[in-house]
Design a protein around this motif. Structure first.
Motif, PDB file in Angstrom:
ATOM      1  N   ILE B 334      -8.971   6.911  -6.035  1.00  8.79           N
ATOM      2  CA  ILE B 334      -9.868   8.051  -5.879  1.00  8.79           C
ATOM      3  C   ILE B 334     -10.387   8.075  -4.444  1.00  8.79           C
ATOM      4  CG2 ILE B 334     -12.161   8.943  -6.556  1.00  8.79           C
ATOM      5  CD1 ILE B 334     -10.348   9.259  -8.820  1.00  8.79           C
ATOM      6  N   GLY B 335     -10.511   9.267  -3.881  1.00 15.31           N
ATOM      7  CA  GLY B 335     -11.159   9.324  -2.581  1.00 15.31           C
ATOM      8  C   GLY B 335     -10.750  10.517  -1.754  1.00 15.31           C
ATOM      9  N   SER B 336     -11.091  10.432  -0.490  1.00 13.94           N
ATOM     10  CA  SER B 336     -10.708  11.464   0.463  1.00 13.94           C
ATOM     11  C   SER B 336      -9.211  11.334   0.738  1.00 13.94           C
ATOM     12  CB  SER B 336     -11.489  11.274   1.766  1.00 13.94           C
ATOM     13  OG  SER B 336     -11.059  10.071   2.386  1.00 13.94           O
ATOM     14  N   PRO B 337      -8.598  12.362   1.314  1.00 15.80           N
ATOM     15  CA  PRO B 337      -7.165  12.268   1.618  1.00 15.80           C
ATOM     16  C   PRO B 337      -6.820  11.045   2.468  1.00 15.80           C
ATOM     17  CG  PRO B 337      -7.889  14.537   1.825  1.00 15.80           C
ATOM     18  CD  PRO B 337      -9.133  13.719   1.591  1.00 15.80           C
ATOM     19  N   THR B 338      -7.642  10.765   3.463  1.00 16.98           N
ATOM     20  CA  THR B 338      -7.362   9.616   4.325  1.00 16.98           C
ATOM     21  C   THR B 338      -7.424   8.317   3.535  1.00 16.98           C
ATOM     22  OG1 THR B 338      -8.333  10.798   6.178  1.00 16.98           O
ATOM     23  CG2 THR B 338      -8.083   8.414   6.406  1.00 16.98           C
ATOM     24  N   SER B 339      -8.465   8.201   2.747  1.00 14.14           N
ATOM     25  CA  SER B 339      -8.644   6.988   1.954  1.00 14.14           C
ATOM     26  C   SER B 339      -7.507   6.806   0.953  1.00 14.14           C
ATOM     27  CB  SER B 339      -9.994   7.054   1.222  1.00 14.14           C
ATOM     28  OG  SER B 339     -10.038   6.124   0.173  1.00 14.14           O
ATOM     29  N   VAL B 340      -7.149   7.894   0.266  1.00 10.19           N
ATOM     30  CA  VAL B 340      -6.096   7.798  -0.754  1.00 10.19           C
ATOM     31  C   VAL B 340      -4.746   7.500  -0.097  1.00 10.19           C
ATOM     32  CG1 VAL B 340      -4.766   9.160  -2.425  1.00 10.19           C
ATOM     33  CG2 VAL B 340      -7.271   9.162  -2.504  1.00 10.19           C
ATOM     34  N   ALA B 341      -4.491   8.133   1.040  1.00 10.10           N
ATOM     35  CA  ALA B 341      -3.216   7.875   1.722  1.00 10.10           C
ATOM     36  C   ALA B 341      -3.110   6.400   2.103  1.00 10.10           C
ATOM     37  CB  ALA B 341      -3.102   8.758   2.968  1.00 10.10           C
ATOM     38  N   GLU B 342      -4.206   5.862   2.606  1.00 13.70           N
ATOM     39  CA  GLU B 342      -4.189   4.434   2.972  1.00 13.70           C
ATOM     40  C   GLU B 342      -3.909   3.566   1.747  1.00 13.70           C
ATOM     41  OE1 GLU B 342      -7.933   3.598   4.722  1.00 13.70           O
ATOM     42  OE2 GLU B 342      -7.474   4.586   6.635  1.00 13.70           O
ATOM     43  N   GLN B 343      -4.560   3.923   0.648  1.00  7.27           N
ATOM     44  CA  GLN B 343      -4.373   3.115  -0.561  1.00  7.27           C
ATOM     45  C   GLN B 343      -2.934   3.231  -1.084  1.00  7.27           C
ATOM     46  OE1 GLN B 343      -7.796   3.160  -3.483  1.00  7.27           O
ATOM     47  NE2 GLN B 343      -8.513   4.763  -2.114  1.00  7.27           N
ATOM     48  N   LEU B 344      -2.376   4.430  -1.027  1.00  7.50           N
ATOM     49  CA  LEU B 344      -1.019   4.609  -1.561  1.00  7.50           C
ATOM     50  C   LEU B 344       0.034   3.952  -0.661  1.00  7.50           C
ATOM     51  CD1 LEU B 344      -1.107   8.245  -3.017  1.00  7.50           C
ATOM     52  CD2 LEU B 344      -1.339   6.050  -4.211  1.00  7.50           C
ATOM     53  N   VAL B 345      -0.203   3.981   0.640  1.00  8.66           N
ATOM     54  CA  VAL B 345       0.705   3.238   1.534  1.00  8.66           C
ATOM     55  C   VAL B 345       0.649   1.758   1.174  1.00  8.66           C
ATOM     56  CG1 VAL B 345       1.037   2.460   3.910  1.00  8.66           C
ATOM     57  CG2 VAL B 345       0.638   4.893   3.435  1.00  8.66           C
ATOM     58  N   ASN B 346      -0.547   1.302   0.900  1.00  6.87           N
ATOM     59  CA  ASN B 346      -0.708  -0.099   0.501  1.00  6.87           C
ATOM     60  C   ASN B 346       0.008  -0.379  -0.826  1.00  6.87           C
ATOM     61  OD1 ASN B 346      -1.826  -2.760   0.543  1.00  6.87           O
ATOM     62  ND2 ASN B 346      -3.291  -2.072  -1.007  1.00  6.87           N
ATOM     63  N   VAL B 347      -0.138   0.540  -1.782  1.00  7.20           N
ATOM     64  CA  VAL B 347       0.550   0.378  -3.071  1.00  7.20           C
ATOM     65  C   VAL B 347       2.056   0.298  -2.852  1.00  7.20           C
ATOM     66  CG1 VAL B 347       1.094   1.502  -5.273  1.00  7.20           C
ATOM     67  CG2 VAL B 347      -1.256   1.548  -4.410  1.00  7.20           C
ATOM     68  N   ALA B 348       2.586   1.262  -2.106  1.00  6.67           N
ATOM     69  CA  ALA B 348       4.038   1.334  -1.932  1.00  6.67           C
ATOM     70  C   ALA B 348       4.588   0.110  -1.213  1.00  6.67           C
ATOM     71  CB  ALA B 348       4.400   2.610  -1.170  1.00  6.67           C
ATOM     72  N   THR B 349       3.890  -0.307  -0.158  1.00  6.69           N
ATOM     73  CA  THR B 349       4.414  -1.432   0.627  1.00  6.69           C
ATOM     74  C   THR B 349       4.161  -2.763  -0.069  1.00  6.69           C
ATOM     75  OG1 THR B 349       2.363  -1.423   1.913  1.00  6.69           O
ATOM     76  CG2 THR B 349       4.240  -0.232   2.827  1.00  6.69           C
ATOM     77  N   THR B 350       3.015  -2.887  -0.711  1.00  8.50           N
ATOM     78  CA  THR B 350       2.727  -4.145  -1.403  1.00  8.50           C
ATOM     79  C   THR B 350       3.681  -4.364  -2.573  1.00  8.50           C
ATOM     80  OG1 THR B 350       0.391  -3.937  -0.837  1.00  8.50           O
ATOM     81  CG2 THR B 350       0.954  -5.470  -2.610  1.00  8.50           C
ATOM     82  N   LEU B 351       3.917  -3.302  -3.339  1.00  6.86           N
ATOM     83  CA  LEU B 351       4.795  -3.434  -4.498  1.00  6.86           C
ATOM     84  C   LEU B 351       6.264  -3.232  -4.135  1.00  6.86           C
ATOM     85  CD1 LEU B 351       2.750  -1.425  -7.190  1.00  6.86           C
ATOM     86  CD2 LEU B 351       2.558  -3.837  -6.573  1.00  6.86           C
ATOM     87  N   ASN B 352       6.516  -2.791  -2.910  1.00  9.15           N
ATOM     88  CA  ASN B 352       7.871  -2.455  -2.462  1.00  9.15           C
ATOM     89  C   ASN B 352       8.492  -1.405  -3.376  1.00  9.15           C
ATOM     90  OD1 ASN B 352       9.995  -2.769  -0.577  1.00  9.15           O
ATOM     91  ND2 ASN B 352      11.153  -3.955  -2.093  1.00  9.15           N
ATOM     92  N   VAL B 353       7.789  -0.300  -3.503  1.00  7.39           N
ATOM     93  CA  VAL B 353       8.199   0.770  -4.410  1.00  7.39           C
ATOM     94  C   VAL B 353       8.464   2.042  -3.620  1.00  7.39           C
ATOM     95  CG1 VAL B 353       7.315   2.345  -6.161  1.00  7.39           C
ATOM     96  CG2 VAL B 353       7.080  -0.114  -6.483  1.00  7.39           C
ATOM     97  N   GLY B 354       9.656   2.575  -3.777  1.00 12.11           N
ATOM     98  CA  GLY B 354      10.037   3.791  -3.061  1.00 12.11           C
ATOM     99  C   GLY B 354       9.848   5.064  -3.862  1.00 12.11           C
ATOM    100  N   ASN B 355       9.587   4.919  -5.167  1.00  9.00           N
ATOM    101  CA  ASN B 355       9.367   6.096  -6.019  1.00  9.00           C
ATOM    102  C   ASN B 355       7.982   6.010  -6.639  1.00  9.00           C
ATOM    103  OD1 ASN B 355      12.267   7.136  -5.968  1.00  9.00           O
ATOM    104  ND2 ASN B 355      12.549   5.065  -6.776  1.00  9.00           N
ATOM    105  N   LEU B 356       7.031   6.669  -6.008  1.00  5.29           N
ATOM    106  CA  LEU B 356       5.666   6.689  -6.545  1.00  5.29           C
ATOM    107  C   LEU B 356       5.510   7.910  -7.439  1.00  5.29           C
ATOM    108  CD1 LEU B 356       3.145   5.762  -3.704  1.00  5.29           C
ATOM    109  CD2 LEU B 356       3.602   4.515  -5.818  1.00  5.29           C
ATOM    110  N   MET B 357       5.160   7.652  -8.682  1.00  4.01           N
ATOM    111  CA  MET B 357       4.929   8.751  -9.620  1.00  4.01           C
ATOM    112  C   MET B 357       3.420   8.935  -9.748  1.00  4.01           C
ATOM    113  SD  MET B 357       7.934   7.814 -12.285  1.00  4.01           S
ATOM    114  CE  MET B 357       8.183   6.180 -11.623  1.00  4.01           C
ATOM    115  N   LEU B 358       2.913  10.007  -9.178  1.00  5.84           N
ATOM    116  CA  LEU B 358       1.468  10.216  -9.109  1.00  5.84           C
ATOM    117  C   LEU B 358       1.005  11.052 -10.293  1.00  5.84           C
ATOM    118  CD1 LEU B 358       1.141  11.005  -5.290  1.00  5.84           C
ATOM    119  CD2 LEU B 358       1.207   8.779  -6.455  1.00  5.84           C
TER     120      LEU B 358
END
Lengths: 261, 414
Positions: B334-358
């Motif tokens: 949850i958050g502002s676009p900047t905050s959420v983008a940072e979190q999702l980049v972290n999700v994708a890179t931490t989990l090594n996931v190329g297909n994020l289903m939002l």
């Protein structure tokens, strides 16, 4: 009491079998709790009988057989097992799902049993009196529905002394596998068409119920009796739930003794 | 695709949202509006630039109104142009014969001009064993046999006979056949079993971890998946993995918390109100999974740990979650676009996931808020998370549609 444990070769693999006592032979098929060692009922009966109790595949020390998928598969297996045990035409006791299998076998192979004490058999379905869906209950509630006597229930749930970590893991897996195997025989409903075949049974059948059985209510005794050519219904045993032989071992042993065949 | 009008106090007054949910709670007029709202929302996501839109399959379920994902996919195939139609997916063992899946998905692939992703879950125990009466003992064997039939039906060059344990067909010859050759990409939704990881590696399928409990809880599972892939000598291509995540975006963090609190609480405290025995019928778990679970319990008992591995539960006495817990634990981002983008980049890179289903619609979030959320993510978040892996890895599991010049316009005539 001497207990002989042996492995009986079958097409489903070796079947662990316990034998105890001296006297007329009685085959004993356990219920959904499986069989790790002879039960109190078997020991009582063994005072004046030779009790032969195989552990069915997936119910304890006998490994599961992935080719046993349907009731038909199980009936063919049970037919082979009675041959390998040399107990075709003998007296048998069977409980719950194994009583259903025994009745199925008796329907297609009339000479399989001389007589059968069927303890709370599954296999019929009355939509107006369906019984509790055992496997939609929590494990604690399942145990409470299977066994009425709290002491027996506690003993069943208690871990054997002296088990190391590997032993505990194997026991946990084994208990899951036997629940899986038992559930597969009544899933999603216990009716596999047995009602249409019971008229073929020629063996004398004694029907035994626990008065507190909420899984297959005691009213099913009369339903089975109506469909079987030669059957008697014993008055439900007070204080016993679905696993009658665990709740009331002496009472079940006495019924088997009375069943002179 | 939740039913949006589960009453206040639902969790107190009803045993379960799934399997034996009270049919009296379903208002067909609410359902009518919900279906159109949800289709609008998916079409809108496609129109504002999402790569794909997802549908799924559930039965007797108050939070999943799609017993047939293929019906919804067919509708979306007509009403969208470019987005992938991600069916996540058809529970193969529930179709008799499973050839029906090969046929219907070939229809969707044909309608969409080759935009289909074919997801094949085993299906939850609530859907398969309780709502559809599948025997837990044979469910997985039935599933794998059905998979073999569907893939062979899509790829065989001649009619063939199929002699399975559960399905026997003298003539297998599906018409239509899929646009994508040899067949649409296959994704496998999974819950963390080692067998599924190994199967995805063996078959070269995408593994999608569909947990509602967010990226923090998902780390162990995804680490396990990638470790197993490494053990099997497979490359860590992030596009071979998918992950689901609830997301709510607004102009500020405070506004996001205000907007998404109620939908999140509705989802986690009503839609996930499940009677526990429905989640674990004996035989649904593989023996290996049970063994791993028992080994873990024994080890913890030996260590005298009070922790027990179980699904996350809330801190309140009735097991429900507070919104702060949902955010803190990462169930919802949850958050502002900047905050959420940072979190999702972290999700994708931490989990090594190329297909994020939002999950941009959740709980009882209405159409307007869903579209607001979708629009803001598309404009201000997607640009920040796209292209994380493209330079290094090829996405070999994405649809390959017909070229634009060969595709017929999907516009209707009315």
């Amino acid at each position: 009491m001497d207990i002989e444990r042996r492995e009986v070769a079958t097409g489903s693999g070796p079947v662990t079998t316990f034998e105890l006592g001296e006297g007329p032979v009685v085959g004993f098929l356990h219920g959904p709790a499986g069989l790790d060692e002879p039960t109190a009922c078997m020991r009582d009966l063994a005072v004046d009988h030779r009790v032969v109790a195989p552990c069915l595949p997936g119910f304890g020390p006998t490994p599961g057989d992935p080719t046993l998928r349907t009731v038909h598969d199980w009936v063919v297996f049970l037919s082979e097992l009675t041959d390998r045990l040399g107990l075709v035409g003998s007296r048998w006791v069977a409980s719950s799902v194994s009583a259903m299998l025994a009745l199925e076998l008796a329907a297609v192979r009339p000479e399989a049993f001389r007589s059968l004490v069927a303890v709370a058999p599954t296999g019929l379905w009355d939509p107006d009196d369906p019984g509790v869906d055992l496997y939609s209950l929590s494990l604690t509630d399942q145990e409470a529905h299977l066994v009425a006597d709290e002491e027996v229930r506690t003993a069943l749930a208690t871990l054997p002394e002296g088990l190391d970590a590997d032993g505990l893991v194997e026991l946990g897996v084994s208990r899951y596998v036997r629940r899986r195997t038992a559930a597969s025989l009544v899933w999603p409903l216990p009716d596999h068409g047995l009602a249409d075949r019971l008229h073929r049974v020629v063996a004398k059948v004694v029907l035994v119920w626990g008065a507190e059985d909420r899984i297959v209510p005691p009213s099913y005794g009369e339903r089975f009796a109506d469909l079987l050519p030669t059957a008697t219904v014993v008055p439900p045993i007070v204080g016993a739930a679905h696993l009658v032989a665990l709740d009331a071992p002496a009472a079940v042993a006495a019924i088997v003794r009375d069943d002179s065949g | 695709m939740p039913y949006p009008d589960l009453p206040d106090g639902f969790a107190d007054q009803h045993r379960s949202v799934w399997v034996d949910i009270d049919p009296g709670l379903y208002d067909p007029e609410v359902g009518h509006r919900a279906y159109h709202d949800y289709l609008d929302e998916l079409e809108y996501a496609a129109s504002v630039g999402f790569d794909g839109i997802c549908v799924n399959e559930h039965h007797a379920n108050g939070y999943g109104l799609m017993p047939s994902p293929n019906l919804m996919a067919a509708t979306l195939a007509r009403s969208t142009d470019d987005a992938a139609i991600v069916v996540m997916g058809d529970s193969l063992a529930l179709y008799n014969p499973p050839l029906r899946v090969a046929e219907e998905l070939a229809m969707v692939d044909g309608l969409s001009g080759g935009r289909l992703v074919a997801g094949f879950p085993v299906g939850t125990p609530m859907d398969t064993c309780f709502a559809y009466g599948m025997n837990p003992l044979t469910l997985r064997e039935r599933y794998h046999e059905a998979h073999d039939l569907v893939v062979r039906a899509w790829t065989a060059e001649e009619p063939f006979a199929f002699n399975g344990t559960y399905t026997k067909l003298r003539y297998v010859n599906p018409w239509p056949r899929p646009v994508q050759q040899p067949h649409p990409p296959i994704w496998i939704p999974g819950g963390g079993s080692v067998e599924t990881w190994e199967w995805c590696a063996e078959m070269d399928y995408v593994y999608s971890y569909l947990s509602y409990f967010g990226y923090k809880a998902g780390q162990a599972t995804m680490r396990g998946f990638w470790q197993r892939m490494a053990d099997l000598g497979r490359e860590p291509n992030p596009f071979q993995a998918g992950f689901i995540q609830f997301v709510g975006v607004a102009d500020t963090d405070a506004e996001a918390r205000r907007l998404y609190r109620e939908p999140a609480e509705y989802f986690f405290n009503r839609c996930l109100h499940l009677y526990p025995p429905f989640a674990d019928p004996p035989g649904y778990q593989t023996e290996a999974t049970v063994r791993a679970g028992v080994e873990g319990m024994v080890a913890r008992a030996a260590a005298r740990s009070a922790d027990r591995k179980k699904a996350p539960t809330g801190s309140s006495t009735d097991g429900s979650f507070t919104f702060d817990e949902m955010v803190e634990r990462g169930y919802v981002v949850i958050g502002s676009p900047t905050s959420v983008a940072e979190q999702l980049v972290n999700v994708a890179t931490t989990l090594n996931v190329g297909n994020l289903m939002l999950l941009l619609q959740f709980g009882n979030m209405d159409r307007d808020l869903t579209m607001f959320n979708t629009d803001l993510v598309a404009r201000e978040v997607l640009p920040e998370i796209r292209g994380l892996f493209e330079d290094e890895w090829e996405h070999r599991w994405w649809p390959t549609p017909m070229g634009a010049g060969r595709r017929r316009s999907v516009g209707g005539v009315r």
